[in-house]
Design an enzyme around this catalytic site. Structure first.
Site, mmCIF file in Angstrom:
data_model
loop_
_atom_site.group_PDB
_atom_site.id
_atom_site.type_symbol
_atom_site.label_atom_id
_atom_site.label_comp_id
_atom_site.label_asym_id
_atom_site.label_seq_id
_atom_site.Cartn_x
_atom_site.Cartn_y
_atom_site.Cartn_z
ATOM 1 N N SER A 137 4.934 -12.182 -85.785
ATOM 2 C CA SER A 137 6.188 -11.736 -86.409
ATOM 3 C C SER A 137 6.723 -10.568 -85.602
ATOM 4 O O SER A 137 5.955 -9.824 -84.974
ATOM 5 C CB SER A 137 5.928 -11.272 -87.846
ATOM 6 O OG SER A 137 7.034 -10.533 -88.328
ATOM 7 N N TYR A 152 0.880 -6.882 -94.517
ATOM 8 C CA TYR A 152 1.318 -7.968 -93.616
ATOM 9 C C TYR A 152 1.319 -7.503 -92.165
ATOM 10 O O TYR A 152 0.829 -8.190 -91.263
ATOM 11 C CB TYR A 152 2.724 -8.384 -94.059
ATOM 12 C CG TYR A 152 3.382 -9.472 -93.260
ATOM 13 C CD1 TYR A 152 2.896 -10.775 -93.271
ATOM 14 C CD2 TYR A 152 4.532 -9.213 -92.502
ATOM 15 C CE1 TYR A 152 3.534 -11.783 -92.563
ATOM 16 C CE2 TYR A 152 5.170 -10.217 -91.801
ATOM 17 C CZ TYR A 152 4.676 -11.503 -91.824
ATOM 18 O OH TYR A 152 5.302 -12.498 -91.128
ATOM 19 N N LYS A 206 -0.718 -9.073 -88.956
ATOM 20 C CA LYS A 206 -0.043 -9.632 -87.781
ATOM 21 C C LYS A 206 -0.427 -8.846 -86.517
ATOM 22 O O LYS A 206 -0.574 -9.424 -85.441
ATOM 23 C CB LYS A 206 1.477 -9.652 -87.986
ATOM 24 C CG LYS A 206 1.945 -10.672 -89.042
ATOM 25 C CD LYS A 206 1.678 -12.137 -88.624
ATOM 26 C CE LYS A 206 2.277 -13.138 -89.592
ATOM 27 N NZ LYS A 206 2.003 -14.534 -89.258
HETATM 28 N N1 LIG Z 1 10.411 -16.167 -92.679
HETATM 29 C C1 LIG Z 1 10.404 -15.093 -91.890
HETATM 30 O O1 LIG Z 1 11.308 -14.245 -91.945
HETATM 31 C C2 LIG Z 1 9.311 -14.922 -90.871
HETATM 32 C C3 LIG Z 1 9.504 -13.960 -89.863
HETATM 33 C C4 LIG Z 1 8.517 -13.771 -88.917
HETATM 34 C C5 LIG Z 1 7.362 -14.505 -88.965
HETATM 35 N N2 LIG Z 1 7.184 -15.436 -89.958
HETATM 36 C C6 LIG Z 1 5.939 -16.171 -89.957
HETATM 37 O O2 LIG Z 1 6.228 -17.538 -89.804
HETATM 38 C C7 LIG Z 1 5.213 -18.326 -90.423
HETATM 39 C C8 LIG Z 1 5.855 -19.351 -91.349
HETATM 40 O O3 LIG Z 1 6.634 -18.653 -92.298
HETATM 41 P P1 LIG Z 1 7.793 -19.345 -93.167
HETATM 42 O O4 LIG Z 1 8.917 -18.390 -93.194
HETATM 43 O O5 LIG Z 1 8.005 -20.747 -92.748
HETATM 44 O O6 LIG Z 1 7.073 -19.278 -94.604
HETATM 45 P P2 LIG Z 1 7.114 -20.264 -95.876
HETATM 46 O O7 LIG Z 1 8.392 -21.012 -95.950
HETATM 47 O O8 LIG Z 1 6.719 -19.403 -97.013
HETATM 48 O O9 LIG Z 1 5.943 -21.301 -95.535
HETATM 49 C C9 LIG Z 1 4.614 -20.816 -95.426
HETATM 50 C C10 LIG Z 1 3.690 -21.983 -95.166
HETATM 51 O O10 LIG Z 1 2.350 -21.467 -95.095
HETATM 52 C C11 LIG Z 1 1.520 -22.220 -95.995
HETATM 53 N N3 LIG Z 1 0.471 -21.394 -96.591
HETATM 54 C C12 LIG Z 1 0.610 -20.194 -97.193
HETATM 55 N N4 LIG Z 1 -0.562 -19.787 -97.691
HETATM 56 C C13 LIG Z 1 -1.464 -20.752 -97.390
HETATM 57 C C14 LIG Z 1 -2.861 -20.939 -97.650
HETATM 58 N N5 LIG Z 1 -3.586 -20.043 -98.366
HETATM 59 N N6 LIG Z 1 -3.465 -22.067 -97.202
HETATM 60 C C15 LIG Z 1 -2.758 -23.009 -96.530
HETATM 61 N N7 LIG Z 1 -1.444 -22.884 -96.242
HETATM 62 C C16 LIG Z 1 -0.810 -21.787 -96.680
HETATM 63 C C17 LIG Z 1 2.490 -22.725 -97.057
HETATM 64 O O11 LIG Z 1 2.015 -23.948 -97.606
HETATM 65 P P3 LIG Z 1 1.507 -24.132 -99.118
HETATM 66 O O12 LIG Z 1 2.300 -23.247 -99.999
HETATM 67 O O13 LIG Z 1 1.696 -25.608 -99.336
HETATM 68 O O14 LIG Z 1 0.087 -23.742 -99.039
HETATM 69 C C18 LIG Z 1 3.759 -23.014 -96.265
HETATM 70 O O15 LIG Z 1 3.742 -24.311 -95.714
HETATM 71 C C19 LIG Z 1 4.288 -17.328 -91.149
HETATM 72 O O16 LIG Z 1 3.157 -17.076 -90.344
HETATM 73 C C20 LIG Z 1 5.140 -16.064 -91.243
HETATM 74 O O17 LIG Z 1 4.352 -14.914 -91.278
HETATM 75 C C21 LIG Z 1 8.137 -15.664 -90.910
#
Ligand SMILES: NC(=O)c1ccc[n+]([C@@H]2O[C@H](COP(=O)([O-])OP(=O)(O)OC[C@H]3O[C@@H](n4cnc5c(N)ncnc54)[C@H](OP(=O)(O)O)[C@@H]3O)[C@@H](O)[C@H]2O)c1
Length: 227
Positions: free
Chosen positions: A134, A147, A151
């Site tokens: 991130s 968080y 990270k």
């Molecule tokens: N959105 C942002 O602004 C942002 C910015 C920078 C980095 N990121 C990073 O990008 C990645 C994806 O984020 P996103 O925004 O797509 O988030 P999201 O829409 O909340 O999706 C998160 C995914 O992770 C899975 N997950 C969460 N906890 C889990 C667990 N205990 N076991 C297995 N799977 C799990 C969820 O699946 P289930 O709920 O089905 O388990 C879901 O498919 C993350 O690493 C996040 O830190 C996001």
């Protein structure tokens, strides 16, 4: 040989878009997440194998890699995408439970999956491990201490992995997205990047020319100024 990929966090958000785009690019895809219903929908849409696994359980994480390897024949690429940021609180309110849970999913699980991948890919001297970190690693934010700590830990690990994997012919990419409008956020942020846009940048790294490895990719929505 067909390109294959194991994607974590593929039930929604960025991971589901990466799965869709790689499938469209001709990859054999293996998807995972906890939500069995959402996972089944993605599997149906992409006609691909998958497994519902809670990445908080280290034994299940290791089994997951073996299951994906069996289903795909070999894993050419691993996208360590699953993650969450739930404990958005001041440091006075940080609990041991929040730290442990975040560590298990945001740090330990991707490390164990990368370990399993390196064993397989290193033996083949081919493969690609992508860790989704991130832009918090590049910034300092109030109320993000849990968080941000996790990270940063994965960032440290990814640096070591990059060196060790290079010697074994395996590519490693660290991805540092800024704000993406997914359910990861408590409130919708339509001014942030779309999940499919964020995913496209990850796919670009995976589909870079054979003789190129993207070590780090930092990208943000234009509205973001915390850099
Ligand atoms: N959105 C942002 O602004 C942002 C910015 C920078 C980095 N990121 C990073 O990008 C990645 C994806 O984020 P996103 O925004 O797509 O988030 P999201 O829409 O909340 O999706 C998160 C995914 O992770 C899975 N997950 C969460 N906890 C889990 C667990 N205990 N076991 C297995 N799977 C799990 C969820 O699946 P289930 O709920 O089905 O388990 C879901 O498919 C993350 O690493 C996040 O830190 C996001």
């Amino acid at each position: 040989m067909q390109k294959t990929v194991l994607i974590t966090g593929a039930t929604r958000g960025i991971g589901r878009e990466v799965a869709r785009q790689l499938k469209a690019a001709g990859y054999a895809v293996f998807v995972t997440g906890r939500d069995a219903r959402a996972l089944a929908a993605v599997q149906k849409e992409l006609d691909c194998p998958g497994a519902a696994v809670d990445l908080g359980d280290p034994n299940r994480v290791v089994d997951l890699y073996a299951t994906a390897q069996k289903a795909l024949g070999h894993v050419e690429a691993l996208v360590n995408n699953a993650g969450f940021n739930e404990a958005k609180v001041g440091i006075e309110k940080v609990t041991p439970e929040a730290l442990d849970h975040s560590y298990a999913v945001n740090v330990r699980a991707p490390i164990l999956l990368a370990r399993e991948a390196l064993k397989e890919m290193g033996a083949r001297r081919s493969g690609h491990i992508v860790n989704v970190l991130s832009s918090v690693v590049k910034a300092k934010l109030e109320n993000y201490s849990v968080y941000s700590t996790m990270k940063h830990a994965l960032h440290g690990f990814t640096g070591c992995l990059t060196k060790e994997a290079r010697a074994q012919g395996v590519k490693v990419t660290a991805i540092y997205p800024g704000g993406v409008d997914t359910t990861f956020r408590t409130n919708a942020r339509p001014d942030y990047m779309r999940a499919d846009s964020a995913a496209r940048m990850i796919v670009l790294c995976l589909t870079a020319p054979e003789d190129v490895v993207v070590h780090e990719l930092v990208y943000r929505p234009l509205v973001e100024t915390n850099f």
